[in-house]
Scaffold this motif. Structure first.
Motif, PDB file in Angstrom:
ATOM      1  N   GLN A 290      40.664  43.449  40.376  1.00  0.00           N
ATOM      2  CA  GLN A 290      39.259  43.487  39.388  1.00  0.00           C
ATOM      3  C   GLN A 290      39.106  45.471  39.450  1.00  0.00           C
ATOM      4  O   GLN A 290      38.499  45.389  38.493  1.00  0.00           O
ATOM      5  N   MET A 303      40.570  29.933  45.355  1.00  0.00           N
ATOM      6  CA  MET A 303      39.835  31.465  44.829  1.00  0.00           C
ATOM      7  C   MET A 303      40.561  30.517  43.331  1.00  0.00           C
ATOM      8  O   MET A 303      39.568  31.616  42.781  1.00  0.00           O
ATOM      9  N   SER A 306      36.436  31.776  42.509  1.00  0.00           N
ATOM     10  CA  SER A 306      36.096  33.504  42.807  1.00  0.00           C
ATOM     11  C   SER A 306      36.752  34.151  41.222  1.00  0.00           C
ATOM     12  O   SER A 306      36.064  35.106  40.628  1.00  0.00           O
ATOM     13  N   LYS A 309      35.244  33.963  38.358  1.00  0.00           N
ATOM     14  CA  LYS A 309      33.945  34.062  37.184  1.00  0.00           C
ATOM     15  C   LYS A 309      34.004  36.045  37.103  1.00  0.00           C
ATOM     16  O   LYS A 309      33.149  37.178  36.808  1.00  0.00           O
ATOM     17  N   THR A 311      34.564  39.850  36.074  1.00  0.00           N
ATOM     18  CA  THR A 311      34.613  40.647  35.160  1.00  0.00           C
ATOM     19  C   THR A 311      34.627  42.343  34.962  1.00  0.00           C
ATOM     20  O   THR A 311      34.801  42.620  36.028  1.00  0.00           O
ATOM     21  N   ASP A 312      34.990  42.953  33.551  1.00  0.00           N
ATOM     22  CA  ASP A 312      35.006  44.230  34.276  1.00  0.00           C
ATOM     23  C   ASP A 312      33.533  44.900  34.439  1.00  0.00           C
ATOM     24  O   ASP A 312      32.433  43.677  34.806  1.00  0.00           O
ATOM     25  N   GLY A 315      30.875  44.038  32.306  1.00  0.00           N
ATOM     26  CA  GLY A 315      30.343  42.356  32.503  1.00  0.00           C
ATOM     27  C   GLY A 315      31.500  41.721  30.913  1.00  0.00           C
ATOM     28  O   GLY A 315      30.945  40.498  31.209  1.00  0.00           O
TER      29      GLY A 315
END
Lengths: 459, 318
Positions: A290, A303, A306, A309, A311-312, A315
């Motif tokens: 991320q 995972m 996780s 979900k 985002t950058d 968002g």
């Protein structure tokens, strides 16, 4: 001054009055039909609550009370509970802990309890149920889920590098030149000037994005999400037999060559150093992908939620892809295969009711509910299929890199031994030292002798 | 939002920084030394306040985006989600989707429990320790000093040694999962509190006490009417320190509490910490929770900061 004192007095009077009315009551495992059940993963609680509701409907007069505690608190509280008789009836058990609990005689053999006496090994993914049998051959846990390892990658980084994602499905590696796997991570590595790891002028001391993320040295759990996929595909086994091995194989070239290559990726700049990921409290692969510190990394099937979900900074959801672990010198892939189970404590005042709940947890109905929640892969094949379908429809994710290895039988089981806590305490600092580069790989031969000695002393 | 909360958070530290030596005759004189001193002090204040700002910035970020902007000074993807999770305003599924724990959080109940526990401990400990301190400081009895030395040895025992025996005792008393069970081990006294107050009682002038005794006051009356009022400042200091310690107590409260009815704030906020060994904490929720939990203590400090400082100097006859 007066007002201050009056203020204090009023406050004290009010608060003590409140305090005295708020006390009273007791708790503990009792035989009143409420079964106390503990787990540590809050993401799984909603699914198990559904199981509990279904169980209560099917068994009038019985109900389940679920408590969730975070990983560290969970084990401290459980240990205190075993001493002071406040332990739950049933709890989620872990392979690294269960041998010690068997030795302490706080787990009830499930074969001796009516409802769980007929649990069949063959109802679960091959090998899972056998993990939970003690050295006495008795069953101490009923399988609930399983996990394997695969590569998570940032699709945008792969695309920017001009790599076809299909190539990731057939990567190979070897300890000499790293194979196509090392070629790929070299290409995905970018230094601060934008030069890739396989281009001339690459500055390995100022890397912006590493090709491969890292979750530390792996000394605490047999390199599960670090190097176990490589040592496994080099044909290496941690112990002479599994479960309940007593001799270790860290002195074998298969392991030492593999780790020498793996930790060597740090020197080349393709993998973050010990300091970069936060040392002993490493941030996970998900966070590294991320933050752009890594383009891809190994992680476990637990995972998946996780990763999907993430985002950058604006968002927008990251596009995360999956690839299987690379094929190694043995000609096959490999992944560690691990799972959780539910155990009944000897302190339970209602062992038969507790066993009923364990039977339900390990049964078809509950595991299908868990499969449909998509958090983990249930231990039963039918539940696994539901989890695969959930990931396809809800997350648009093909999870076959995790499941195919089970089908192809390229998995190996987590090394189950006694003295697990001592082993981790010996291994973690030694492997950290190898990762940092302050000890040579050959130091693991001495570590191996120490591990063997543990079992000479503690037989 | 950020600008009006930050100074509040840092209201206590400036109170502790001494004023630069003022030269009364030339109040406006500017010198390089003074400018340097001021610059240095402002720098120190900024450095000590920055962690608070970073907590706030993280609390106002979205957990799922946090690491995408880890070098960003402003909140990443500003959202009040962290605070919503603290106050239990998000549904379980929403919280899980936001990278949280999905636990039902009964915030006001936990706050109430924390207040009750901290109050019980503070009132009990300060009152009983004051009595013991008076006995050690003023009453003459056989082997007093030996007993006191033995008592002080209690300061040397690490808390972890007494954890399990205490826990078994609380279990046998049937007080597991009650607020009283959480309070009990430190409710009657701690060696530190007795030692602390004894030092102050030793300093109170004997003449005053003797005069009261001559007038026919009993020892008990002297204690309540004379010793306590004259030691109000150190007693307040001790009360505040005890309150903050009880408020922040985590491990013991975690051991004793099993359900919401005895769960205190620190334990409840543990759900924001690491849930499994591999998944990271819900950082934004954790930071929001930490700020909210620290707020009552900051208020307490702001109200009493002056008194804590003043308790170092004393009134009364020396």
């Amino acid at each position: 001054m007066i007002t201050f004192r009056q203020r204090i007095r009023t406050a004290i009077a009010l608060l003590t009055a409140g305090a005295l009315t708020a006390c009273g009551g007791t708790t503990g495992s009792s035989a009143n039909g409420t079964i106390e059940y503990w787990l540590w993963d809050s993401a799984q609680q909603p699914g198990y609550q559904k199981c509990a509701d279904a169980f209560a409907q099917a068994n009038p007069g019985l109900k389940i009370h679920i408590s969730q505690y975070g990983w560290d608190a969970y084990w401290s509280k459980l240990t205190a509970g075993f001493i002071a008789d406040t332990a739950p009836d049933v709890f989620t058990d872990h392979l690294s802990k269960f041998a010690q609990y068997v030795d302490l005689k706080v787990l009830r053999p499930l074969d001796d309890l009516g409802p769980t006496s007929d649990i069949e090994d063959g109802d679960y993914q091959p090998g899972l149920a056998e993990l939970w049998k003690g050295q006495d051959g008795k069953r101490y846990g009923a399988p609930k889920d399983w996990d394997t390892i695969a590569i998570f990658y940032d699709a945008a980084a792969i695309k920017a590098a001009g790599v076809d994602p299909a190539e990731l499905q057939t990567l190979t590696w070897n300890p000499q030149d790293g194979g196509t796997f090392e070629k790929l991570i070299a290409h995905l590595t970018i230094d601060e000037k934008g030069v890739r790891g396989d281009e001339p002028g690459f500055d390995k001391t100022h890397v912006k994005t590493h090709g491969l993320g890292s979750e530390g040295s792996g000394g605490g759990g047999w390199g599960q999400t670090q190097w176990s996929a490589f040592t496994g595909s080099a044909g290496w086994q941690a112990t002479d037999k599994n479960p309940w091995g007593t001799k270790f194989n860290l002195d074998q070239p298969a392991l030492q060559d593999t780790l020498s290559w793996y930790f060597g990726l740090v020197q080349k700049g393709y993998m973050p150093s010990y300091e970069e990921i936060g040392g002993a409290n490493a941030i996970g692969t998900d966070k590294q992908i991320q933050s752009g510190t890594a383009a891809m990394g190994l992680s476990g099937s637990w995972m998946i939620s996780s990763f999907t979900k993430l985002t950058d900074a604006a968002g927008k959801k990251l596009d995360i892809g999956l690839a299987p672990t690379p094929i190694g010198p043995s000609g096959k892939r490999a992944s560690m295969f691990n799972g959780l189970a539910d155990s009944v404590t000897t302190l339970s005042k209602q062992p038969e009711n507790a066993a009923k709940w364990v039977k339900f947890l390990s049964g078809e109905e509950c595991q299908n509910i868990i499969g449909q929640s998509g958090v983990v892969f249930p231990a039963r094949p039918a539940g696994t299929d539901l989890a695969i379908a959930y990931n396809k429809s809800e997350r648009k994710l093909d999870v076959s890199p995790f499941t195919q290895q089970v089908v192809d039988k390229t998995t190996f089981l987590f090394p189950v031994t006694t003295n697990a806590a001592d082993i981790a305490a010996l291994m973690a600092p030694r492997l950290d030292a190898v990762y940092i580069g302050s000890s040579p790989i050959s130091s693991l031969t001495k570590l191996n002798t120490q591990l063997d000695d543990l079992f000479k002393v503690a037989q | 939002m950020t600008t009006d909360t930050t100074p509040k958070v840092g209201a206590a530290p400036p109170a502790m920084t001494p004023d630069p030596p003022a030269t009364p005759r030339e109040p406006h004189r500017f010198s390089a030394g003074r400018a340097l001193a001021w610059t240095f002090m402002i720098l120190v204040i900024l450095v000590s306040l920055f962690p608070f700002y970073w907590m706030l910035r993280t609390a106002l970020s979205s957990n799922n985006a946090l690491y995408a902007g880890s070098d960003n000074l402003l909140p990443v993807q500003t959202s009040a989600g962290g605070f919503e999770r603290v106050f239990g305003l998000q549904t379980g599924q929403e919280a899980i989707d936001a990278g949280g724990a999905g636990q039902a959080i009964n915030f006001w109940r936990y706050l109430f429990n924390s207040v009750v526990v901290a109050t019980l401990i503070t009132v009990g400990q300060v009152f009983f320790s004051a009595m013991a301190a008076y006995a050690f400081a003023r009453l003459q009895w056989k082997h007093r000093e030996k007993v006191f030395a033995f008592f002080l040895a209690g300061l040397m025992i690490p808390a972890i040694f007494t954890l399990l025996p205490n826990f078994v005792l609380i279990k046998q008393l049937g007080l597991v999962d009650t607020l009283l069970g959480i309070s009990l081990p430190t409710m009657f006294m701690t060696p530190f509190a007795v030692f602390f107050l004894r030092q102050f009682f030793l300093g109170i002038s004997r003449e005053v006490e003797e005069a009261a005794l001559m007038d026919g006051a009993s020892k008990v009356r002297v204690f309540f009417r004379l010793i306590i009022p004259m030691s109000m400042a150190p007693i307040t200091t001790l009360a505040i320190l005890t309150y903050i310690a009880a408020w922040n107590e985590y491990f013991w409260a975690l051991m004793v509490s099993y359900t919401d009815k005895s769960r205190v704030l620190t334990v409840a906020l543990g759900v924001f910490k690491s849930q499994t060994p591999q998944t990271g904490p819900d950082w934004s929720g954790l930071m929001a929770a930490t700020l909210v939990a620290a707020l009552p203590m900051l208020l307490l400090f702001m109200l009493f900061a002056k008194r804590i400082v003043n308790s170092i100097g004393f009134s009364g006859i020396k």
